[in-house]
Design a protein around this motif. Structure first.
Motif, PDB file in Angstrom:
ATOM      1  N   ILE A  43      52.072  -5.129 -23.666  1.00 28.19           N
ATOM      2  CA  ILE A  43      52.101  -6.312 -24.474  1.00 28.19           C
ATOM      3  C   ILE A  43      53.442  -6.312 -25.412  1.00 28.19           C
ATOM      4  O   ILE A  43      53.991  -7.264 -25.659  1.00 28.19           O
ATOM      5  N   LEU A  44      53.837  -5.191 -25.750  1.00 27.58           N
ATOM      6  CA  LEU A  44      55.164  -5.285 -26.440  1.00 27.58           C
ATOM      7  C   LEU A  44      56.383  -5.470 -25.813  1.00 27.58           C
ATOM      8  O   LEU A  44      57.178  -6.051 -26.045  1.00 27.58           O
ATOM      9  N   LEU A  45      56.282  -4.845 -24.409  1.00 30.58           N
ATOM     10  CA  LEU A  45      57.343  -5.026 -23.409  1.00 30.58           C
ATOM     11  C   LEU A  45      57.238  -6.852 -23.196  1.00 30.58           C
ATOM     12  O   LEU A  45      58.617  -7.166 -23.485  1.00 30.58           O
ATOM     13  N   PHE A  46      56.261  -7.431 -23.221  1.00 32.19           N
ATOM     14  CA  PHE A  46      56.178  -8.840 -22.725  1.00 32.19           C
ATOM     15  C   PHE A  46      56.823  -9.736 -23.897  1.00 32.19           C
ATOM     16  O   PHE A  46      57.386 -10.452 -23.943  1.00 32.19           O
ATOM     17  N   GLN A  47      56.277  -9.297 -25.116  1.00 31.95           N
ATOM     18  CA  GLN A  47      56.940  -9.974 -26.395  1.00 31.95           C
ATOM     19  C   GLN A  47      58.109  -9.810 -26.570  1.00 31.95           C
ATOM     20  O   GLN A  47      58.672 -10.799 -26.964  1.00 31.95           O
ATOM     21  N   HIS A  48      58.809  -8.612 -26.053  1.00 29.23           N
ATOM     22  CA  HIS A  48      60.024  -8.267 -26.429  1.00 29.23           C
ATOM     23  C   HIS A  48      60.883  -9.295 -25.474  1.00 29.23           C
ATOM     24  O   HIS A  48      61.935  -9.952 -26.013  1.00 29.23           O
ATOM     25  N   LEU A  49      60.462  -9.429 -24.294  1.00 27.54           N
ATOM     26  CA  LEU A  49      61.029 -10.297 -23.313  1.00 27.54           C
ATOM     27  C   LEU A  49      61.316 -11.550 -23.709  1.00 27.54           C
ATOM     28  O   LEU A  49      62.144 -12.293 -23.517  1.00 27.54           O
ATOM     29  N   ALA A  50      59.873 -12.015 -24.342  1.00 32.62           N
ATOM     30  CA  ALA A  50      59.810 -13.420 -24.502  1.00 32.62           C
ATOM     31  C   ALA A  50      60.705 -13.834 -26.017  1.00 32.62           C
ATOM     32  O   ALA A  50      61.591 -14.660 -25.912  1.00 32.62           O
ATOM     33  N   ASP A  51      60.914 -12.892 -26.843  1.00 32.96           N
ATOM     34  CA  ASP A  51      61.858 -12.892 -28.105  1.00 32.96           C
ATOM     35  C   ASP A  51      63.212 -12.932 -27.825  1.00 32.96           C
ATOM     36  O   ASP A  51      63.961 -13.705 -28.160  1.00 32.96           O
ATOM     37  N   GLU A  52      63.474 -12.232 -26.630  1.00 31.66           N
ATOM     38  CA  GLU A  52      64.671 -11.834 -26.381  1.00 31.66           C
ATOM     39  C   GLU A  52      65.307 -12.763 -25.245  1.00 31.66           C
ATOM     40  O   GLU A  52      66.667 -13.199 -25.574  1.00 31.66           O
ATOM     41  N   TYR A  53      64.518 -13.207 -24.381  1.00 34.09           N
ATOM     42  CA  TYR A  53      65.119 -14.243 -23.442  1.00 34.09           C
ATOM     43  C   TYR A  53      64.315 -15.320 -23.314  1.00 34.09           C
ATOM     44  O   TYR A  53      64.883 -16.088 -22.425  1.00 34.09           O
ATOM     45  N   GLY A  54      63.590 -15.657 -23.957  1.00 39.01           N
ATOM     46  CA  GLY A  54      62.743 -16.934 -23.869  1.00 39.01           C
ATOM     47  C   GLY A  54      61.674 -17.264 -22.942  1.00 39.01           C
ATOM     48  O   GLY A  54      60.934 -16.385 -22.648  1.00 39.01           O
ATOM     49  N   ASP A  55      62.042 -18.701 -22.362  1.00 38.40           N
ATOM     50  CA  ASP A  55      61.202 -18.865 -21.169  1.00 38.40           C
ATOM     51  C   ASP A  55      60.784 -18.093 -20.128  1.00 38.40           C
ATOM     52  O   ASP A  55      59.742 -18.169 -19.403  1.00 38.40           O
ATOM     53  N   ILE A  56      61.792 -17.584 -19.574  1.00 32.84           N
ATOM     54  CA  ILE A  56      61.815 -16.636 -18.337  1.00 32.84           C
ATOM     55  C   ILE A  56      62.845 -15.527 -18.332  1.00 32.84           C
ATOM     56  O   ILE A  56      63.960 -15.769 -18.834  1.00 32.84           O
ATOM     57  N   ALA A  57      62.263 -14.354 -17.949  1.00 30.07           N
ATOM     58  CA  ALA A  57      62.998 -13.239 -18.056  1.00 30.07           C
ATOM     59  C   ALA A  57      62.943 -12.466 -16.884  1.00 30.07           C
ATOM     60  O   ALA A  57      61.954 -12.427 -16.209  1.00 30.07           O
ATOM     61  N   HIS A  58      64.002 -11.515 -16.542  1.00 36.27           N
ATOM     62  CA  HIS A  58      64.154 -11.001 -15.091  1.00 36.27           C
ATOM     63  C   HIS A  58      64.023  -9.091 -15.468  1.00 36.27           C
ATOM     64  O   HIS A  58      64.922  -9.172 -16.395  1.00 36.27           O
ATOM     65  N   TYR A  59      63.693  -8.470 -14.930  1.00 37.78           N
ATOM     66  CA  TYR A  59      63.805  -7.061 -14.781  1.00 37.78           C
ATOM     67  C   TYR A  59      63.387  -6.289 -13.436  1.00 37.78           C
ATOM     68  O   TYR A  59      63.000  -7.118 -12.914  1.00 37.78           O
ATOM     69  N   LYS A  60      63.783  -5.087 -13.556  1.00 34.55           N
ATOM     70  CA  LYS A  60      63.448  -4.427 -12.352  1.00 34.55           C
ATOM     71  C   LYS A  60      62.798  -3.126 -12.685  1.00 34.55           C
ATOM     72  O   LYS A  60      62.993  -2.742 -13.690  1.00 34.55           O
ATOM     73  N   ILE A  61      61.874  -2.744 -11.834  1.00 39.38           N
ATOM     74  CA  ILE A  61      61.561  -1.420 -11.890  1.00 39.38           C
ATOM     75  C   ILE A  61      61.721  -0.927 -10.547  1.00 39.38           C
ATOM     76  O   ILE A  61      61.380  -1.358  -9.544  1.00 39.38           O
ATOM     77  N   ALA A  62      62.666   0.236 -10.240  1.00 38.82           N
ATOM     78  CA  ALA A  62      63.142   0.658  -9.212  1.00 38.82           C
ATOM     79  C   ALA A  62      63.668  -0.586  -8.350  1.00 38.82           C
ATOM     80  O   ALA A  62      64.641  -1.253  -9.006  1.00 38.82           O
ATOM     81  N   TRP A  63      63.207  -0.919  -7.252  1.00 37.25           N
ATOM     82  CA  TRP A  63      64.001  -1.820  -6.383  1.00 37.25           C
ATOM     83  C   TRP A  63      63.208  -3.284  -6.464  1.00 37.25           C
ATOM     84  O   TRP A  63      63.455  -4.245  -5.978  1.00 37.25           O
ATOM     85  N   ASN A  64      61.883  -3.258  -7.255  1.00 33.36           N
ATOM     86  CA  ASN A  64      61.102  -4.304  -7.437  1.00 33.36           C
ATOM     87  C   ASN A  64      61.511  -5.379  -8.119  1.00 33.36           C
ATOM     88  O   ASN A  64      61.768  -5.031  -9.671  1.00 33.36           O
ATOM     89  N   HIS A  65      61.819  -6.538  -7.991  1.00 35.48           N
ATOM     90  CA  HIS A  65      62.243  -7.757  -9.155  1.00 35.48           C
ATOM     91  C   HIS A  65      60.890  -8.187  -9.811  1.00 35.48           C
ATOM     92  O   HIS A  65      59.810  -8.420  -9.194  1.00 35.48           O
ATOM     93  N   ILE A  66      61.058  -8.176 -10.803  1.00 36.39           N
ATOM     94  CA  ILE A  66      59.825  -8.673 -11.741  1.00 36.39           C
ATOM     95  C   ILE A  66      60.473  -9.951 -12.724  1.00 36.39           C
ATOM     96  O   ILE A  66      61.301  -9.926 -13.275  1.00 36.39           O
ATOM     97  N   LEU A  67      59.571 -11.010 -12.748  1.00 38.35           N
ATOM     98  CA  LEU A  67      59.804 -12.147 -13.818  1.00 38.35           C
ATOM     99  C   LEU A  67      58.697 -12.050 -14.731  1.00 38.35           C
ATOM    100  O   LEU A  67      57.529 -11.836 -14.425  1.00 38.35           O
TER     101      LEU A  67
END
Ligand code: HEM
Length: 466
Positions: A43-67
């Motif tokens: 939840i802390l990660l999700f909240q950070h993504l929402a605060d920092e990037y707004g409506d949609i955010a992208h990151y990767k874990i190893a080679w996996n794309h995550i939105l």
């Protein structure tokens, strides 16, 4: 909505240059996980993504794309408009260790046929039949409590809702087995975070390394109860029309594979149907205890509408404030706090173009607490759920039961059960948080109170009724 960021992520996994990714972490999440976030609290990660990037955010874990999505347009797009392109994501697939191929984890034709078999048990016309049994279970626990006792209300609510699911949907009286079952499930939940994060955990379960033996033991205990229940129904040649009878009728062949399939379906409904409602109730008692004015209105409504008699199905539409309280509680503490999907093919979302195999995450917890959709979001305010406020609200900003063709099959059941149990218990008791008790949500399969919910049971001064 957010604007597109050019693709700057070098990727050896065959990424095509026309992909256009939303803004987000430039570094792999594993780097952040070790430095910034406790991986155990997404939840802390999700909240950070929402605060920092707004409506949609992208990151990767190893080679996996995550939105990560936090806007109703994007959420609708994935859950409804483009749902054909999405299956459940890895964490859900991992729950197969516990649930097997039940309705939550199954895909395609298998999912459709399971949903079809179960549907009649959840039909609106069936729901009234369950009301009496729900109230009886509520009265049973209500009459066992004593003035001044302290209880872990989270545990009491689990026992209560386990008995409700067993009695209503499976026509089974668990009574002596309820402690056994609740205890085994609790053990599994304790191990769950660890298991879903562990690569190849499914395989490890089979080879039984020492740390996972507890999981295997607990799963066996759950299986034993479920198999006993199935056997008892088969022996009795039941044609009672319960969900279990319907499942048995759809699976008449007693081969090992079909026994396993039946076990998976029953376990899924069991777990999906009790733990969510139990948590919703535990959080509601907590929120009422912290908001005396709302608690007073809740008690007034019950006294006025029920005049001292136990509630019945016909009372549910009149217990409107109680339903508003439950709705607001599931906004702040949604029992299903996140959902995930996995893209089969390349897809577009707004300005972005994303590759197949992208994982898409959505969090009820984060979106329900977004001040654009719920002003002063941390305030507990059941008025947000008057019929007028509900009509005004943008769709897909409140979705405790999910949306689209995988929306919760038990939604109507859950609303009725929640309202009836709150009214039955609230008629006689007021619950107060034990001073100093620590309350913190823990995002496991459902959102549980991490340290339980220790509350003091206090008899209400009941009004006299004519
Ligand atoms: C407050 C109570 C409940 C909440 C918050 C809740 C929430 C949810 C959510 C969010 C989903 C969709 C998950 C996704 O799309 O990834 C879901 C699915 C499901 N729920 Fe519930 N649920 C509740 C009560 C129940 C009850 C009472 C039952 C059954 C007795 C139930 C059975 C199921 C099943 C079988 C599915 C899978 C449906 C499918 O994939 O077709 N739930 N629930």
């Amino acid at each position: 909505m957010a604007t597109a960021a050019p693709n700057q992520v070098g990727d050896p996994s065959g990424q095509r240059s026309e992909y256009r990714f939303p803004p987000g972490f430039q570094r792999n999440l594993l780097w952040f996980a070790f430095r910034k976030f406790r991986p155990a609290n997404p939840i802390l990660l999700f909240q950070h993504l929402a605060d920092e990037y707004g409506d949609i955010a992208h990151y990767k874990i190893a080679w996996n794309h995550i939105l990560f999505l936090n806007h109703p347009d994007y959420i609708r797009e994935v859950l409804v408009v483009q749902n054909d392109n999405f299956i459940k994501e890895r964490t859900v697939q991992r729950t197969k260790m516990l649930l097997g191929e039940g309705m939550i984890t199954a895909e395609g034709a298998q999912h459709r046929s399971q949903r079809q078999v179960a549907q009649p048990a959840f039909h609106r016309q069936r729901i009234p039949e369950y009301a009496d049994m729900i109230v009886q279970e509520g009265v049973r626990i209500r009459d066992r409590w004593r003035d001044g006792e302290q209880h872990d209300i989270a545990i009491d609510m689990m026992h209560l809702t386990l008995n409700v699911v067993a009695g209503t949907l499976f026509a089974t009286d668990l009574r002596d087995e309820v402690d056994e079952l609740a205890d085994a499930i609790n053990r599994i939940m304790g191990l769950y975070n660890f298991l879903v994060m562990l690569p190849a955990a499914e395989w490890l379960v089979h080879v039984r390394p020492p740390g996972l033996a507890a999981f295997v033991r607990a799963r066996k205990r759950i299986d034993a109860v479920v198999y006993r229940m199935i056997e008892a129904h088969r022996q009795a040649g039941h044609n009672g029309g319960s969900l279990l009878d319907m499942m048995l009728a759809a699976s008449p062949d007693p081969s090992a594979a079909s026994e396993q399939a039946l076990r998976d379906q029953v376990t899924t409904i069991f777990l999906a149907g009790y733990e969510t409602v139990a948590n919703a109730l535990a959080w509601t008692w907590y929120l009422l205890s912290q908001n005396p004015e709302c608690e007073r209105r809740f008690h007034d409504e019950i006294d006025r509408e029920l005049q001292g008699r136990p509630p019945a199905f016909e009372d549910v539409p009149r217990l409107r404030y109680t339903e508003m309280v439950l709705a607001e509680s599931m906004r702040l503490y949604p029992p299903a706090w996140a959902m995930g999907r996995y893209a089969r093919n390349d897809f577009r979302l707004g300005d972005f173009f994303l590759p197949a195999k992208t994982t898409v995450l959505i969090s009820q917890y984060v979106t329900h607490r977004d001040e654009r959709f719920f002003p002063d979001p941390l305030r507990f305010d059941p008025e947000r759920f008057t019929p007028e406020a509900k009509t005004r609200r943008t769709k897909f900003t409140y979705f405790p039961f999910g949306a689209g063709f995988r929306q919760c099959i038990g939604e109507s059941f859950a609303w009725m059960e929640g309202v009836l149990l709150l009214a039955t218990l609230g008629q006689k008791w007021k619950l107060k948080l034990v001073p100093g008790h620590r309350v913190e949500p823990e995002p496991l399969i459902t959102l549980r109170p991490k340290y339980g919910m220790r509350m003091l049971v206090e008899a209400r001064d009941l009004p006299r009724h004519a």
